[in-house]
Scaffold this motif. Sequence first.
Motif, short mmCIF file in Angstrom:
data_model
loop_
_atom_site.label_atom_id
_atom_site.label_comp_id
_atom_site.label_asym_id
_atom_site.label_seq_id
_atom_site.Cartn_x
_atom_site.Cartn_y
_atom_site.Cartn_z
N SER A 97 0.80 -1.24 0.00
CA SER A 97 0.00 0.00 0.00
C SER A 97 0.83 1.28 0.00
CB SER A 97 -0.92 0.05 1.23
OG SER A 97 -1.89 -0.97 1.16
N SER A 98 2.14 1.17 0.22
CA SER A 98 3.01 2.34 0.28
C SER A 98 2.94 3.16 -1.01
CB SER A 98 4.45 1.88 0.52
OG SER A 98 5.33 2.96 0.36
N GLU A 99 2.80 4.47 -0.83
CA GLU A 99 2.67 5.37 -1.98
C GLU A 99 3.81 5.23 -2.97
OE1 GLU A 99 2.33 9.48 -0.85
OE2 GLU A 99 1.61 10.02 -2.84
N ARG A 100 5.05 5.11 -2.43
CA ARG A 100 6.21 5.08 -3.33
C ARG A 100 6.29 3.80 -4.17
NH1 ARG A 100 10.22 2.13 -1.10
NH2 ARG A 100 9.65 1.44 0.98
N ARG A 101 5.50 2.80 -3.82
CA ARG A 101 5.56 1.54 -4.59
C ARG A 101 4.38 1.39 -5.57
NH1 ARG A 101 8.08 -3.49 -1.91
NH2 ARG A 101 8.92 -3.59 -4.00
N LEU A 102 3.60 2.46 -5.70
CA LEU A 102 2.44 2.40 -6.60
C LEU A 102 2.80 2.03 -8.05
CD1 LEU A 102 -0.63 2.78 -7.06
CD2 LEU A 102 -0.18 5.21 -7.45
N PRO A 103 3.82 2.70 -8.64
CA PRO A 103 4.14 2.35 -10.04
C PRO A 103 4.51 0.88 -10.20
CG PRO A 103 5.27 4.37 -9.38
CD PRO A 103 4.66 3.80 -8.13
N GLU A 104 5.29 0.35 -9.26
CA GLU A 104 5.69 -1.07 -9.34
C GLU A 104 4.48 -1.99 -9.25
OE1 GLU A 104 9.13 -2.37 -6.69
OE2 GLU A 104 8.76 -0.32 -6.05
N ASN A 105 3.57 -1.68 -8.31
CA ASN A 105 2.36 -2.50 -8.16
C ASN A 105 1.56 -2.54 -9.46
OD1 ASN A 105 2.33 -3.37 -5.35
ND2 ASN A 105 1.98 -1.23 -4.81
N LYS A 106 1.41 -1.35 -10.06
CA LYS A 106 0.62 -1.25 -11.30
C LYS A 106 1.26 -2.07 -12.41
CE LYS A 106 -1.19 2.79 -12.49
NZ LYS A 106 -1.51 4.25 -12.57
N GLU A 107 2.58 -1.90 -12.53
CA GLU A 107 3.30 -2.60 -13.57
C GLU A 107 3.21 -4.12 -13.38
OE1 GLU A 107 7.30 -0.90 -14.21
OE2 GLU A 107 7.93 -2.97 -14.56
N PHE A 108 3.17 -4.53 -12.11
CA PHE A 108 3.16 -5.97 -11.83
C PHE A 108 1.83 -6.64 -12.18
CE2 PHE A 108 5.20 -9.60 -9.63
CZ PHE A 108 6.48 -9.38 -10.06
#
Length: 190
Positions: free
Chosen positions: A99-110
Motif C-alpha cells: 500500500s506504500s505510496e512510493r511503490r504504486l508504479p511497481e504494483n501497477k506494472e506488476f
Amino acid sequence: MIIDSSKGIVRFKVVYHGIALSGKTTNIDQLAKNSGLDVLSFDTKEERTLVFDFITRKVKVDGFTLTFSIYTIPGQDIYRDIRKMVMRGADGVVFVVDSSERRLPENKEFLRVLEEDLRLYGKDVESTPIVIQYNKRDLPDALPLEILQREVSLPGKKTVEAVAIQGKGVEETFNLIMEELLEKFRKMVG
Ligand SMILES: Nc1nc2c(ncn2[C@@H]2O[C@H](COP(=O)(O)OP(=O)(O)O)[C@@H](O)[C@H]2O)c(=O)[nH]1
Ligand SMILES: [Mg+2]
C-alpha cells in the motif's frame, strides 16, 4: 485442479503473486501458524529473500477433501524463470499489493506481469479466480483505499485490506480465494 475421484480428493494450486517485499511470505507464514504447519522455504544464499514458499491446507466440503497447495512467487525480476515455473498450473491467484505510496508504479506494472504469466499457460485474468489484497495498511504512507481500488485493481475481482504482519486480513483473503475456487469447482461438477 486435479481430481482424484476414487479417493474423493480435489487439489487446487493457489499462488501469492505481487512485487518483491509486498508481504507474500508473511501471508503464508501466518496461514501456516494458524493451522500449525511448517513452511517449506527455499532461500537464496546471499539474501534473506525467499525464492518461494510452500504450504498445503486441507478442507472438507460436500464429502470431498480439498487440498490447497499454496505457493509464493519471488518478486524480483532476476528470478523470473522461477516465477514462471511457480505459476504453472495455478488455479487461483492472490495478488498482494504494497500500500506504500512510493511503490504504486511497481504494483501497477506488476499487474501486467501477472497477465503475462497467466497468458503463458493459456489463461487470462477474466476466467482465473483472483483476489487482490491491499497489504501494509498500517504504513504511515499507505495510499487511501479508494486510490488503490482505482489504480491497482482488475475488473470484477474482489479486494481486501490487510496488515499481514499482524495477521489482519490474512485468513479473510485466503477464504475469498477458496470460495472462488469452490464456486468454479461446483459449476464444473454441476
Ligand atoms: N508494516 C508492515 N510490514 C509488513 C506487512 N507485511 C509484511 N511486512 C514486512 O514487509 C517485508 C517483506 O515481507 P515478505 O513477506 O518477506 O514479502 P515478500 O517478498 O512479498 O514475500 C518484511 O519485513 C515484513 O515483515 C504489513 O502488513 N505491514
Ligand atoms: Mg517472499
